[in-house]
Write an enzyme that holds these catalytic residues in place. Structure first.
Site, mmCIF file in Angstrom:
data_model
loop_
_atom_site.group_PDB
_atom_site.id
_atom_site.type_symbol
_atom_site.label_atom_id
_atom_site.label_comp_id
_atom_site.label_asym_id
_atom_site.label_seq_id
_atom_site.Cartn_x
_atom_site.Cartn_y
_atom_site.Cartn_z
ATOM 1 N N HIS A 237 -22.401 24.462 12.340
ATOM 2 C CA HIS A 237 -21.251 24.417 13.674
ATOM 3 C C HIS A 237 -22.647 24.992 14.677
ATOM 4 O O HIS A 237 -22.561 26.567 15.163
ATOM 5 C CB HIS A 237 -20.348 25.170 13.598
ATOM 6 C CG HIS A 237 -18.830 24.647 13.114
ATOM 7 N ND1 HIS A 237 -17.255 25.107 12.974
ATOM 8 C CD2 HIS A 237 -18.884 23.497 13.024
ATOM 9 C CE1 HIS A 237 -16.935 24.318 12.523
ATOM 10 N NE2 HIS A 237 -17.513 23.283 12.761
ATOM 11 N N ASP A 254 -24.571 16.499 17.353
ATOM 12 C CA ASP A 254 -23.481 16.137 17.357
ATOM 13 C C ASP A 254 -22.972 16.357 18.969
ATOM 14 O O ASP A 254 -23.037 17.576 18.934
ATOM 15 C CB ASP A 254 -22.674 16.976 16.129
ATOM 16 C CG ASP A 254 -21.360 16.427 16.128
ATOM 17 O OD1 ASP A 254 -21.119 15.480 16.711
ATOM 18 O OD2 ASP A 254 -20.556 16.737 15.041
ATOM 19 N N HIS A 355 -10.433 17.055 17.670
ATOM 20 C CA HIS A 355 -10.062 17.362 16.459
ATOM 21 C C HIS A 355 -8.205 17.039 16.898
ATOM 22 O O HIS A 355 -7.762 17.680 17.168
ATOM 23 C CB HIS A 355 -9.756 18.337 15.682
ATOM 24 C CG HIS A 355 -11.615 18.884 15.584
ATOM 25 N ND1 HIS A 355 -12.077 20.361 14.397
ATOM 26 C CD2 HIS A 355 -12.867 17.782 14.559
ATOM 27 C CE1 HIS A 355 -12.711 19.597 14.633
ATOM 28 N NE2 HIS A 355 -13.736 18.946 14.696
HETATM 29 N N1 GLY Z 1 -17.957 17.609 16.496
HETATM 30 C C1 GLY Z 1 -17.040 17.933 15.739
HETATM 31 C C2 GLY Z 1 -17.205 17.960 14.641
HETATM 32 O O1 GLY Z 1 -17.449 16.361 14.461
HETATM 33 O O2 GLY Z 1 -15.891 17.495 13.737
HETATM 34 MN MN MN Z 2 -16.584 14.551 13.580
HETATM 35 MN MN MN Z 3 -19.447 15.452 15.802
#
Ligand code: GLY
Ligand code: MN
Ligand code: MN
Length: 430
Positions: A237, A254, A355
Site C-alpha cells: 500500500h 496501481d 473494493h
Molecule cells: N487499488 C486497490 C486494489 O488493487 O485493491
Molecule cells: Mn484491485
Molecule cells: Mn489496484
C-alpha cells in the site's frame, strides 16, 4: 436516469420480507483540516438507490404488504446556505426529480421516521456503517415502539448483504459506465508508459494520471494511486509517491479513475528505461501467466476461489523454475510457500466502491461467478531487498491488474486496451 434508481428501490423493497423496512444512511461532508472540506462524495449504496448527491440525507424503503414506498430526508432549502455551498433540491425537488413517494427536511427525521416504521416487523439498516447512526436507528425504533402501548416490538437486522448483493450484479447502465471508467484509466496508463523517464519523481507520474483522468471526466481517483519505483513496489500500500525514479528499476502503478461514481482499478508494471532486464522479464512473465490463467477461470458457474488457487499454482511453479523457491511445486503450494512473494488475494469485486459491496460467501461456501459481476484479477510477485534470494532478484515488485466483467458466455476484460504484454509495453515506450 431517475427511473433506473426508482426501479432499484423497488427491487430492494421486494427483497424485504413483508412489513419490513430498510434505512440507508447517506454520507456526511468530511473535513481535511479545520473547516476545509473534501469534495462531497455520496455513500455508494445511497447513490445506487437514488442518484441523489446532497450530504446529510437518509433514505427509507418500506414494504407494506407488498407495496413498496420510498421516503427521503434531505437538507432543508436555505437561501443563505445555497449562496455559499450551492443548490439544494429540498423535499419538493427530491420528490419531483428523484421520484420518491415521500420527502422531508432532514431536521424532521426524529419525528417523521418513527411514524413510517411504526407497525413494521423488522427494520434493516447497514450495521456499523456510519458513526453515530446505530444509536439514531435505536432511538427511532424506541420512539416508534412507544407510539402505541399495544404495538408489537420491532426487530432489527443488518441490511448490508441485501444491498451489497444487489450491487454485486451490475445492470446495463452500470456496465456502460464501468467500461468508460476502465477506458479512461487505460488511456492514462498508456500516457504514463510513454512519458516516464529516469530521474522523474513518482509524484510527477501521479500528477500525470490525475490529469489524464480529469481530462476525460474522471476528476477523482477511485483510490489513492500507488506509484512505486523499484523496491517501493514491495510495500503493497505504498502511497508516499515521492521518490526519484531509477533508470534500472521497474515502476509499478496501481491507479484508476472514478467516473460517474464508478471505480476502475488497473495496475501495470513497466521498465523506467523502456526495456525490461532479463531478471525483470523472467519474473514479469510468471505474473503475466498467472494473470492469463486466473482470468480464464472467471466464468459463470466457476467458484470464485478458482482464480485464486490457479494464480497460486502458476506463481509457485514459476518461482521454482526461476530458482527462487526450491522443492516440489505441489508440496510448496500446499505449504503456502508462495506467500513470501505473493501475499495478497487475486482480486475483489469492483463497482461504485473500488473494493465493492457484495458477499464472497454463499451457503457456507465461496460464491460461484454469475453474469454481471465485475472482479479484478491482480496477481503479483514482490521480492524486496531484504528477501532471502540471489541479489539479482532483489527490488523487483510486479503486479498486473485487470478489471473483468463476467458475461453469459465467458468474460470481458474491460482494461484490455492498456498493454500487459512486455513486448507491447516496450513498443509503446520506444
Ligand atoms: N487499488 C486497490 C486494489 O488493487 O485493491
Ligand atoms: Mn484491485
Ligand atoms: Mn489496484
Amino acid at each position: 436516469m431517475s427511473k433506473v434508481y426508482q426501479k432499484r428501490r423497488q427491487t430492494l423493497g421486494n427483497l424485504l420480507p413483508m412489513d419490513c423496512a430498510i434505512i440507508i444512511p447517506g454520507a456526511d461532508l468530511k473535513y481535511r483540516n479545520a473547516d476545509s472540506s473534501y469534495n462531497f462524495r455520496q455513500d455508494s449504496s445511497f447513490f445506487y438507490l437514488s442518484g441523489f448527491c446532497e450530504a446529510n440525507s437518509t433514505m427509507l424503503i418500506v414494504n407494506t404488504n407488498g407495496v413498496i414506498t420510498s421516503s427521503v430526508f434531505v437538507p432543508r432549502k436555505d437561501k443563505l446556505k445555497e449562496i455559499w455551498d450551492g443548490f439544494r433540491e429540498g423535499p419538493e425537488g427530491a420528490k419531483e426529480n428523484y421520484l420518491f413517494e415521500n420527502a422531508f427536511n432532514n431536521d424532521e427525521i426524529d419525528s417523521e421516521l418513527p411514524n413510517l416504521i411504526n407497525g413494521m416487523n423488522k427494520v434493516f439498516y447497514p450495521f456499523g456503517k456510519k458513526d453515530g447512526f446505530d444509536q439514531l436507528v435505536i432511538n427511532w425504533m424506541k420512539s416508534a415502539g412507544t407510539k402505541d402501548r399495544h404495538s408489537k416490538a420491532i426487530d432489527i437486522a443488518d441490511g448490508s448483504s441485501l444491498i451489497g448483493n444487489l450491487r454485486l450484479i451490475k445492470d446495463s447502465d452500470e456496465i456502460e459506465i464501468m467500461k468508460q471508467a476502465a477506458n479512461i484509466s487505460a488511456d492514462a496508463h498508456m500516457e504514463a508508459m510513454k512519458a516516464v523517464k529516469p530521474g522523474m519523481n513518482e509524484q510527477s507520474i501521479e500528477a500525470l494520471y490525475l490529469y489524464e483522468f480529469a481530462k476525460q471526466g474522471g476528476r477523482f481517483a477511485a483510490y489513492t494511486p500507488i506509484v512505486a519505483g523499484g523496491d517501493n513496489a514491495c510495500v503493497l500500500h505504498y502511497v508516499d509517491n515521492n521518490q526519484d525514479l531509477n533508470g534500472s528499476d521497474l515502476l509499478l502503478v496501481d491507479a484508476g479513475c472514478e467516473f460517474k461514481m464508478y471505480a476502475s482499478d488497473i495496475t501495470r508494471t513497466f521498465p523506467i528505461s523502456g526495456k525490461f532486464s532479463a531478471e525483470q522479464l523472467a519474473v514479469y512473465n510468471v505474473v503475466l501467466e498467472a494473470l492469463h490463467k486466473a482470468t480464464e477461470c472467471v466464468k459463470v458457474g466457476n467458484n470464485i476461489m478458482d482464480p485464486q488457487i490457479t494464480s497460486e499454482k502458476v506463481i509457485t511453479k514459476g518461482l521454482v523454475e526461476l530458482g527462487i523457491l526450491e522443492g516440489d511445486v505441489d508440496d510448496l503450494h500446499q505449504q503456502g510457500a508462495f506467500k513470501d512473494f505473493y501475499m495478497h488475494k487475486i482480486g475483489h469485486w469492483l463497482g461504485l466502491d473500488v473494493h465493492d459491496a457484495g458477499d464472497y460467501m454463499e451457503n457456507d461456501d465461496h460464491m460461484l461467478f454469475k453474469a454481471g459481476m465485475v472482479t479484478t484479477v491482480e496477481p503479483g510477485i514482490y521480492i524486496s531487498k531484504d528477501a532471502n534470494v540471489h541479489d539479482k532478484w532483489k527490488g523487483i515488485g510486479i503486479r498486473i491488474e485487470d478489471d473483468i466483467l463476467v458475461t453469459e458466455s465467458g468474460n470481458l476484460n474491460l482494461t484490455a486496451k492498456v498493454p500487459s504484454d512486455p513486448k507491447e509495453i516496450e513498443a509503446l515506450m520506444a
